[in-house]
Design an enzyme around this catalytic site. Sequence first.
Site, mmCIF file in Angstrom:
data_model
loop_
_atom_site.group_PDB
_atom_site.id
_atom_site.type_symbol
_atom_site.label_atom_id
_atom_site.label_comp_id
_atom_site.label_asym_id
_atom_site.label_seq_id
_atom_site.Cartn_x
_atom_site.Cartn_y
_atom_site.Cartn_z
ATOM 1 N N ASP A 182 1.847 -9.384 2.722
ATOM 2 C CA ASP A 182 2.102 -10.473 3.663
ATOM 3 C C ASP A 182 1.689 -11.804 3.019
ATOM 4 O O ASP A 182 0.580 -11.922 2.473
ATOM 5 C CB ASP A 182 1.266 -10.205 4.928
ATOM 6 N N GLY B 87 -1.973 -17.478 14.484
ATOM 7 C CA GLY B 87 -3.236 -17.631 15.188
ATOM 8 C C GLY B 87 -3.130 -17.586 16.697
ATOM 9 O O GLY B 87 -2.102 -17.200 17.264
ATOM 10 N N HIS C 37 7.356 -14.683 11.919
ATOM 11 C CA HIS C 37 5.895 -14.705 11.736
ATOM 12 C C HIS C 37 5.255 -15.342 12.971
ATOM 13 O O HIS C 37 5.929 -15.928 13.806
ATOM 14 C CB HIS C 37 5.533 -15.533 10.494
ATOM 15 N N SER D 49 2.386 -13.059 17.659
ATOM 16 C CA SER D 49 1.494 -12.390 18.622
ATOM 17 C C SER D 49 1.678 -12.990 20.011
ATOM 18 O O SER D 49 1.961 -14.183 20.151
ATOM 19 C CB SER D 49 0.027 -12.543 18.195
ATOM 20 N N ASN E 17 6.027 -10.006 13.113
ATOM 21 C CA ASN E 17 4.683 -9.914 12.539
ATOM 22 C C ASN E 17 3.584 -10.099 13.586
ATOM 23 O O ASN E 17 3.601 -11.073 14.334
ATOM 24 C CB ASN E 17 4.495 -11.018 11.495
ATOM 25 N N ASP F 178 -0.684 -9.938 13.983
ATOM 26 C CA ASP F 178 -2.047 -9.776 13.498
ATOM 27 C C ASP F 178 -3.046 -10.184 14.588
ATOM 28 O O ASP F 178 -3.921 -9.407 14.983
ATOM 29 C CB ASP F 178 -2.253 -10.635 12.238
HETATM 30 P P1 13P Z 1 0.001 -13.846 14.489
HETATM 31 O O1 13P Z 1 -1.123 -14.755 14.098
HETATM 32 O O2 13P Z 1 0.808 -14.456 15.593
HETATM 33 O O3 13P Z 1 -0.435 -12.478 14.800
HETATM 34 O O4 13P Z 1 1.002 -13.762 13.231
HETATM 35 C C1 13P Z 1 0.769 -12.858 12.187
HETATM 36 C C2 13P Z 1 1.641 -13.106 11.016
HETATM 37 O O5 13P Z 1 2.618 -13.840 11.042
HETATM 38 C C3 13P Z 1 1.315 -12.386 9.783
HETATM 39 O O6 13P Z 1 2.119 -12.769 8.731
HETATM 40 O O1 G3H Z 2 -0.329 -14.672 8.655
HETATM 41 C C1 G3H Z 2 -1.473 -14.376 8.324
HETATM 42 C C2 G3H Z 2 -2.051 -13.094 8.766
HETATM 43 O O2 G3H Z 2 -2.533 -13.189 10.079
HETATM 44 C C3 G3H Z 2 -3.117 -12.676 7.809
HETATM 45 O O3 G3H Z 2 -4.240 -13.463 7.935
HETATM 46 O O4 G3H Z 2 -4.763 -14.260 5.630
HETATM 47 O O5 G3H Z 2 -6.541 -14.137 7.432
HETATM 48 O O6 G3H Z 2 -5.619 -12.043 6.401
HETATM 49 P P1 G3H Z 2 -5.357 -13.473 6.772
HETATM 50 ZN ZN ZN Z 3 2.706 -14.805 8.779
#
Ligand code: 13P
Ligand code: G3H
Ligand code: ZN
Length: 309
Positions: A82, A181, A211, A214, A254, A256
Amino acid sequence: MPLVTTKEMFKKAMEGHYAIGAFNVNNMEIIQAIVDAADEEKSPVILQASSGAIKYARINYLMKMIEAATQETNIPIAVHLDHGPDFETCRMCIDSGFTSVMIDGSKYDFEENIAITKKVVEYAHKHGVVVEAELGKLAGIEDDVNVSQEEAMYTDPEQAKEFVERTGCDSLAIAIGTSHGAYKFKGDAKLRFDILERIKKLIPNTPIVLHGASTVIPELVDMCNKYGANIPGAKGVPDEMLHQASIKGVSKINVDTDLRLAMTSQIRKVFSEEPEVFDPRKYLTPAKEEIKKVVQHKIKNVFASSGRI
Ligand code: 13P
Ligand code: G3H
Ligand code: ZN
């Protein structure tokens, strides 16, 4: 089932008008929760690790844990880098067995983005690995921009077509209003589906990636705050919008932040309600269960990828 690339899963997703969830992994609990959820839903899934995740968990550990997961299930699993920041990181992941990498050249200008993406595509394709690229800029909460500045951050459909033709990338991450985020929108949530539609018309065979997708699940934010967190006013993309995105041609979504909230809410709850607990299994088990619940809900009710194996 051995690891797969995203080629076949995206082809089927485009034909069937649904999306594949791509979930960020950092440790064993998160990997197990995602794979258990996808396995129960009989859904293909993408496990993705950022360079930060690789630094934290170490690439060999991540790969071995993901290989272990593939031995326990028959669902197709792809392992994806990613936001690959540079060619070297992409090469390291390809050499370590990742089946897909993202080269995130969105910080560069158009020509530089094309050049670095092409370089990664050339190396990846030689090794049977697929490449996601990004065009456009995902707005961050700190961005205080006017309308024309905002417009310039979205992906330009004509440029997207030229970008895909010139780089040979396998999928394209686009900017239509999401951001990473827990603070995605100041007012109402809004996605530029008109831009998505124009992009799909110009490059109908290129899988599109969203991306920053969430939901920032309100119940989980509330629970975190109830048990001592300080994340007021967090806001994400509502389920219904994500469902629309999957129907309208987004093939990879995506996630996270929602997994982070799921994990943190449960750990905070145990710490607060059972201060005598200090066995990690006692707080990581509910954390794992909550992540599984979140992933299962998305796969089943939002992305509609259940039963698509
Ligand atoms: P979120 O922060 O909305 O979960 O997005 C995650 C993401 O795009 C990872 O690449
Ligand atoms: O888009 C980013 C993802 O949420 C990953 O985050 O770089 O803190 O692992 P990170
Ligand atoms: Zn992302």
